[in-house]
Scaffold this active site. Structure first.
Site, PDB file in Angstrom:
ATOM      1  N   HIS A 137      10.243   7.808  -4.382  1.00 45.06           N
ATOM      2  CA  HIS A 137      10.005   9.116  -3.791  1.00 45.06           C
ATOM      3  C   HIS A 137      11.064  10.103  -4.274  1.00 45.06           C
ATOM      4  CE1 HIS A 137       7.637   7.377  -0.127  1.00 45.06           C
ATOM      5  NE2 HIS A 137       6.881   7.528  -1.203  1.00 45.06           N
ATOM      6  N   HIS A 168      -3.236   0.886  -1.164  1.00 44.46           N
ATOM      7  CA  HIS A 168      -2.061   1.691  -0.834  1.00 44.46           C
ATOM      8  C   HIS A 168      -1.521   1.349   0.548  1.00 44.46           C
ATOM      9  CE1 HIS A 168       0.304   4.869  -2.629  1.00 44.46           C
ATOM     10  NE2 HIS A 168       0.407   5.478  -1.452  1.00 44.46           N
ATOM     11  N   TYR A 173       7.548   7.080   7.222  1.00 42.08           N
ATOM     12  CA  TYR A 173       7.420   5.690   7.651  1.00 42.08           C
ATOM     13  C   TYR A 173       8.291   5.361   8.864  1.00 42.08           C
ATOM     14  CZ  TYR A 173       5.196   5.178   3.111  1.00 42.08           C
ATOM     15  OH  TYR A 173       4.370   5.329   2.026  1.00 42.08           O
ATOM     16  N   ARG A 181       2.442   1.163  -6.442  1.00 42.70           N
ATOM     17  CA  ARG A 181       1.110   1.765  -6.351  1.00 42.70           C
ATOM     18  C   ARG A 181       0.172   0.894  -7.177  1.00 42.70           C
ATOM     19  NH1 ARG A 181       4.875   5.879  -7.247  1.00 42.70           N
ATOM     20  NH2 ARG A 181       5.000   7.445  -5.577  1.00 42.70           N
ATOM     21  N   ARG A 186       1.353  -0.916   0.185  1.00 41.77           N
ATOM     22  CA  ARG A 186       2.599  -0.210  -0.159  1.00 41.77           C
ATOM     23  C   ARG A 186       3.206   0.418   1.096  1.00 41.77           C
ATOM     24  NH1 ARG A 186       5.472   3.038  -4.105  1.00 41.77           N
ATOM     25  NH2 ARG A 186       5.567   5.232  -3.490  1.00 41.77           N
ATOM     26  N   LYS A 215       4.913   7.907 -10.762  1.00 42.98           N
ATOM     27  CA  LYS A 215       4.551   9.245 -10.305  1.00 42.98           C
ATOM     28  C   LYS A 215       5.726  10.194 -10.514  1.00 42.98           C
ATOM     29  CE  LYS A 215       2.331  11.575  -6.398  1.00 42.98           C
ATOM     30  NZ  LYS A 215       1.814  11.410  -5.028  1.00 42.98           N
TER      31      LYS A 215
END
Length: 321
Positions: free
Chosen positions: A295, A269, A304, A138, A272, A163
């Site tokens: 994630h 982003h 994705y 990110r 990414r 995150k």
């Protein structure tokens, strides 16, 4: 409130700092608490409940026309205020209706489009954008990288406190090794000049500067991408060189995409997103991609997989037959 008791918003700040939340979370939560109180004519939150919170969230959606994610952040801030700061039992707050966030497919660039965008960038923006695409970071994670997070020997990058307050390891592209080393040499010279001028102290999280008093001036703790000027820390008031602002990269990427004539909404982003889809196209399993992206839930990564299908989940249109 007794004279010795701090004001409510100061209590919010204190609890957030105790929990080591980011400065951005602190600013957002304090702002939402303030707006909530002002909306109800400066009534104390202890005097209010579900009805007042629902009316505030409804006002945001109807009158303020905020996005679902913004409304969700406001609800999270109020949940924090009642549970963590006021220590009130507010299980009912979880049932307060908030707007549902729409599920949208991420914008993805082809390999050629990424090359075209990067070819229209240079210097520091090019290097950071290349890391976003080459390592799946990110933009804020890239800006916050420290010197010790880059392991040239192992060809990997350690993302600290990403995150969800998680650390993860991702790859360092071979083609970025030399440019990154050259960049760090310049940063090191800048750090030496800062030290000579009585500066050179960097922000350290979790009170590490109190535990290791020399750490803030050590080379390994410096930012890989430091700001080009000094600024005042909003919490401590100390003047020092922080990391570069992500807005610089956002503007550079958007401008490069416009110059390339790419008719897509391109942001940092997007690089990414393109990193993830290119790995899946190359045959890497989704669990590996999930780990590299950081994630928590594989279902987040599965968004994705749409690039592996052709419209209608891989069904060939009769027109194409």
């Amino acid at each position: 409130m007794s004279p010795s008791q701090p004001k409510l918003l100061d209590q919010v700040r204190a609890v957030i700092r105790t929990l080591h939340y980011s400065i951005r979370t602190e600013q957002a939560y304090v702002d939402w608490a303030r707006r909530f109180i002002l909306f109800h004519n400066k009534r104390h939150p202890q005097e209010m409940g579900k009805e007042e919170i629902e009316s505030f969230l409804t006002h945001l959606a109807v009158e303020g026309r905020v996005s679902a994610s913004t409304q969700s952040q406001a609800k999270a801030a109020l949940l924090f205020l009642y549970q963590r700061v006021l220590k009130m039992d507010v299980d009912w707050l979880k049932d307060v209706v908030a707007a549902k966030q729409p599920q949208r497919m991420p914008t993805v660039l082809t390999v050629d489009e990424v090359r075209t965008v990067l070819s229209r960038m240079e210097g520091l923006p090019w290097l950071v954008a290349s890391i976003l695409y080459g390592s799946g970071l990110r933009v804020l994670e890239a800006c916050r990288l420290r010197v010790l997070d880059v392991d040239f020997g192992a060809r990997q990058i350690l993302v600290r406190n990403g995150k969800g307050a998680k650390d993860r390891v991702t790859m360092l592209p071979d083609m970025l090794t030399d440019p990154l080393k050259s960049h760090l040499e310049l940063v090191r010279l800048q750090h030496q000049r800062d030290l000579e001028q009585g500066h050179g102290r960097v922000f350290l999280p979790f009170a590490l500067d109190r535990k290791y008093q020399d750490a803030p001036t050590e080379w390994k703790w410096q930012y890989v991408f430091p700001a080009n000027r000094f600024s005042t820390d909003p919490r401590s008031g100390e003047v020092r060189r922080h990391h570069m602002e992500e807005q610089m990269i956002q503007r550079a990427v958007k401008q490069a995409a416009r110059d390339a004539g790419i008719p897509k909404k391109v942001t940092p982003h997007t690089l990414r997103h393109s990193f993830a889809t290119d790995l899946l196209k190359s045959g890497y399993d989704i669990r590996t991609v999930q780990e590299l992206l950081g994630h928590k839930d594989v279902r987040t990564t599965m968004i994705y997989t749409h690039v592996l299908n052709r419209g209608g989940r891989g069904v060939i249109s009769p027109l194409d037959r």
